[in-house]
Design an enzyme around this catalytic site. Structure first.
Site, PDB file in Angstrom:
ATOM      1  N   ASP A  96      53.197  40.292  46.086  1.00 32.27           N
ATOM      2  CA  ASP A  96      51.762  40.613  46.035  1.00 32.27           C
ATOM      3  C   ASP A  96      51.595  42.113  46.282  1.00 32.27           C
ATOM      4  O   ASP A  96      51.788  42.585  47.391  1.00 32.27           O
ATOM      5  CB  ASP A  96      51.034  39.791  47.110  1.00 32.27           C
ATOM      6  CG  ASP A  96      49.531  39.999  47.097  1.00 32.27           C
ATOM      7  OD1 ASP A  96      49.051  40.883  46.365  1.00 32.27           O
ATOM      8  OD2 ASP A  96      48.833  39.274  47.827  1.00 32.27           O
ATOM      9  N   HIS A 143      49.713  38.339  43.754  1.00 31.32           N
ATOM     10  CA  HIS A 143      48.571  37.961  44.596  1.00 31.32           C
ATOM     11  C   HIS A 143      48.172  36.500  44.364  1.00 31.32           C
ATOM     12  O   HIS A 143      47.759  35.813  45.287  1.00 31.32           O
ATOM     13  CB  HIS A 143      47.407  38.904  44.305  1.00 31.32           C
ATOM     14  CG  HIS A 143      46.234  38.728  45.224  1.00 31.32           C
ATOM     15  ND1 HIS A 143      46.369  38.748  46.595  1.00 31.32           N
ATOM     16  CD2 HIS A 143      44.918  38.525  44.978  1.00 31.32           C
ATOM     17  CE1 HIS A 143      45.176  38.558  47.142  1.00 31.32           C
ATOM     18  NE2 HIS A 143      44.281  38.422  46.190  1.00 31.32           N
ATOM     19  N   SER A 176      42.794  36.096  50.246  1.00 38.12           N
ATOM     20  CA  SER A 176      42.203  37.290  49.663  1.00 38.12           C
ATOM     21  C   SER A 176      40.830  37.577  50.285  1.00 38.12           C
ATOM     22  O   SER A 176      40.711  37.630  51.509  1.00 38.12           O
ATOM     23  CB  SER A 176      42.128  37.078  48.147  1.00 38.12           C
ATOM     24  OG  SER A 176      41.849  38.259  47.494  1.00 38.12           O
TER      25      SER A 176
END
Lengths: 379, 198
Positions: free
Chosen positions: A319, A352, A154
């Protein structure tokens, strides 16, 4: 402490940098501190160092436990440790809390040397580029000329990418997981909802809540609840909670009725106690501003063309906040620039958050990648 | 030409021999990356392999090649026009939904292409249908009709026609049976066909 294969007890340390740091927005931190945690041993030629960059609400505590009563280990304990994919028997792993964070590094809760009070809202905006700059100073301090790898998911993946672009000679490999070359419009929109929740909390006091001895809990809580939903996937969330209820019948009021409400409120409350609101605002802005192509007239291929590190990319099917398509945008640019890259598109129901979860193929991929690094360096 | 100490799988060796050193190669359905790894190591080629199956992707990662997990049916959107010297599609075309689309994509992305496929016109296949009246099952085609991933069978003749229709020139053609190169009556005696087109 639970896991027997964990790295065990670890102690963070605070490093003081007695030199000014000029940030991307022009402000200067006269000096700063970074909270770090290290695992494994740096070898004699200092070639086995791995930097782990954290995501939005992460910190330096990557693996192991701080004391015997800890219920949970560091946030990537399933990935980093002895015999784990990032094997601390071979690699020297460094985790840090980024500037602007609230877990020991200089940030809004630190004392502003010019006023003698907590920075609060006065803490300057930091960007991913600023973090790379401070992390390079950290590498200097540790005597690390070149990282064997820099890895993150991320926002952490964005740091690994920015490193590869800004300091091409100082890392051999970049592992960019569940990340993107810049946020989508939808992502920026979500971030602003989270910020508005905090900014409009009556206890926010224009960011000077510490002086007022207040905490904008409601704002933080809503920001986290909303964020949390976006980190999960419909399928995973549905499987976990469905429409399960606390009581068999509807109560026709606004108290907790569905299990998912209880879960989100609990997550929100926990977060409001442990995270600083100003840090959350800063971190989400750092996400929004990240756009390495911007310096190259929006041309991502040009932005990645100076990269010398080998790149590993991974995405997760469910995600939707950093969808596989976003990893593929970066992949396409790297291929167009003729860079060495490996890309694995993993299946997962965890959205995610999958990058933090244990998954056979995911861990196998990271293990293989680090084994290859180890043989390249004859570790 | 191959100077590797461990020889390549027979059919991959032929493809390896057809690729000139220093080429920029795209290997579609690269499996465990054996061919690409050999090309990088022994012919100084640069390349990327595309593979859909996770186990193969992991195996290719282990070989250290640039492997990209992707579905060929989605096209080659990761790649710019004319960005490769040569593109390889080894024993995959017969299992693709959209046969012509992948040929067009290959033509867009690379100067030349090597395509290999099991030859349905191989005499053993013909015999199984002609004499025994059932769909062929053989070393190159080890599936029953109901569980085969192979949905688009063709013979050398058929592939020649498809190339002509798509304006692809056949630059080189070969067939193998087992691990042997065959030169006589290729459409009858070859179980595996190799085309270099451009």
């Amino acid at each position: 402490m639970k896991e027997i294969d964990s790295i065990g007890l670890v102690t963070p340390q605070k490093l003081f940098f007695d030199c000014p740091l000029t940030l991307q927005n022009g402000s200067v931190l006269p000096h700063f501190e970074l909270m770090i945690e290290t695992y494994g041993c740096l070898n004699a030629d200092k070639s086995n160092a791995v930097l782990i960059c954290h995501a939005l609400s992460g910190n330096h505590h990557v693996a192991g436990y701080h004391n015997r009563d800890d219920k949970h280990p560091g946030w990537w304990d399933n990935m980093v440790g002895p015999g784990k994919p990032v094997d601390t028997n071979r690699f020297f792993v460094v985790g840090l809390n980024n500037l602007g964070g609230c877990h020991g590094s200089t940030g809004p809760l630190s004392i502003n040397p010019t006023t003698g009070q907590a920075y609060g809202a006065e803490f300057p905006m930091v960007t991913v580029k600023d973090w790379v700059k401070s992390q390079a100073m950290l590498a200097d301090r540790l005597g690390i000329q070149q990282w064997a790898a820099i890895m993150g998911g991320s926002l952490g993946g964005m740091q690994a990418l920015q490193w590869a672009i800004d300091e091409p000679k100082r890392l051999r490999h970049a592992l960019i997981i569940a990340s993107a070359p810049r946020l989508s419009t939808q992502n920026i929109a979500f971030n602003d909802v989270a910020r508005q929740a905090i900014l409009t909390d009556p206890d926010f006091c224009q960011g000077h809540y510490v002086q007022q001895q207040k905490i904008p809990r409601r704002g933080l809580r809503i920001a986290r609840m909303m964020g949390h939903i976006t980190y999960l996937a419909e399928d995973g969330l549905g499987k976990k909670f469905g429409r399960q209820m606390r009581q068999p019948n509807y109560q026709y009021d606004y108290n907790v009725e569905f299990e998912v409400e209880s879960y989100l409120r609990y997550q929100g409350d926990k977060f409001a106690e442990m995270f600083d609101a100003n840090s959350y605002l800063l971190m989400t802005k750092a996400l929004d501003y990240f756009d390495p192509a911007k310096d190259f007239d929006g041309d991502l291929v040009a932005a990645v063309s100076t990269i010398q590190a080998k790149i590993f990319l991974a995405s997760f099917s469910s995600d939707w906040r950093f969808s596989p398509r976003r990893s593929q945008e970066l992949l396409d640019a790297l291929v167009a620039a003729n860079k060495p890259v490996q890309y694995i598109a993993l299946n997962s129901v965890h959205g995610h958050d999958a990058f933090l979860m244990e998954d056979k193929d995911y861990q196998a991929a990271i293990r293989i990648y680090f084994n290859n690094i180890a043989s390249e360096l004859t570790l | 030409m191959n100077t590797s100490t461990t020889p390549l799988r027979g059919d991959l060796q032929l493809i390896f021999d057809w690729i000139t050193p220093n080429s920029r190669v795209l290997d579609l359905g690269c499996g465990d990356g054996e061919l690409l790894a050999a090309l990088v190591k022994h012919k100084n080629c640069q390349g990327y392999g595309l593979e859909i199956a996770t186990d193969y992707v992991l195996a290719a990662m282990q070989r250290g090649i640039n492997v990209i997990q992707a579905d060929l049916e989605a096209g080659l959107q990761h790649f710019n026009d004319n960005s490769f010297d040569i593109i390889v599609l080894s024993q995959t075309i017969q299992s693709m939904q959209n046969t012509e689309k992948i040929l067009r994509e290959m033509k867009r992305v690379a100067r030349e292409a090597i395509v290999t496929f099991p030859n349905f016109g191989y005499w053993r296949n013909r015999l199984q249908i002609a004499l025994r009246g059932h769909m062929p099952v053989s070393e190159r085609m080890p599936y029953q009709w109901y569980n085969t991933p192979n949905i688009h069978w063709c013979t050398l003749q058929d592939f020649d026609k498809l190339c002509a229709k798509n304006h692809l020139n056949v630059l080189q053609r070969a067939v193998m049976s087992g691990n042997k190169r065959i030169s006589l009556w290729p459409n009858l005696l070859g179980s595996l066909a190799f085309y270099r087109v451009g």
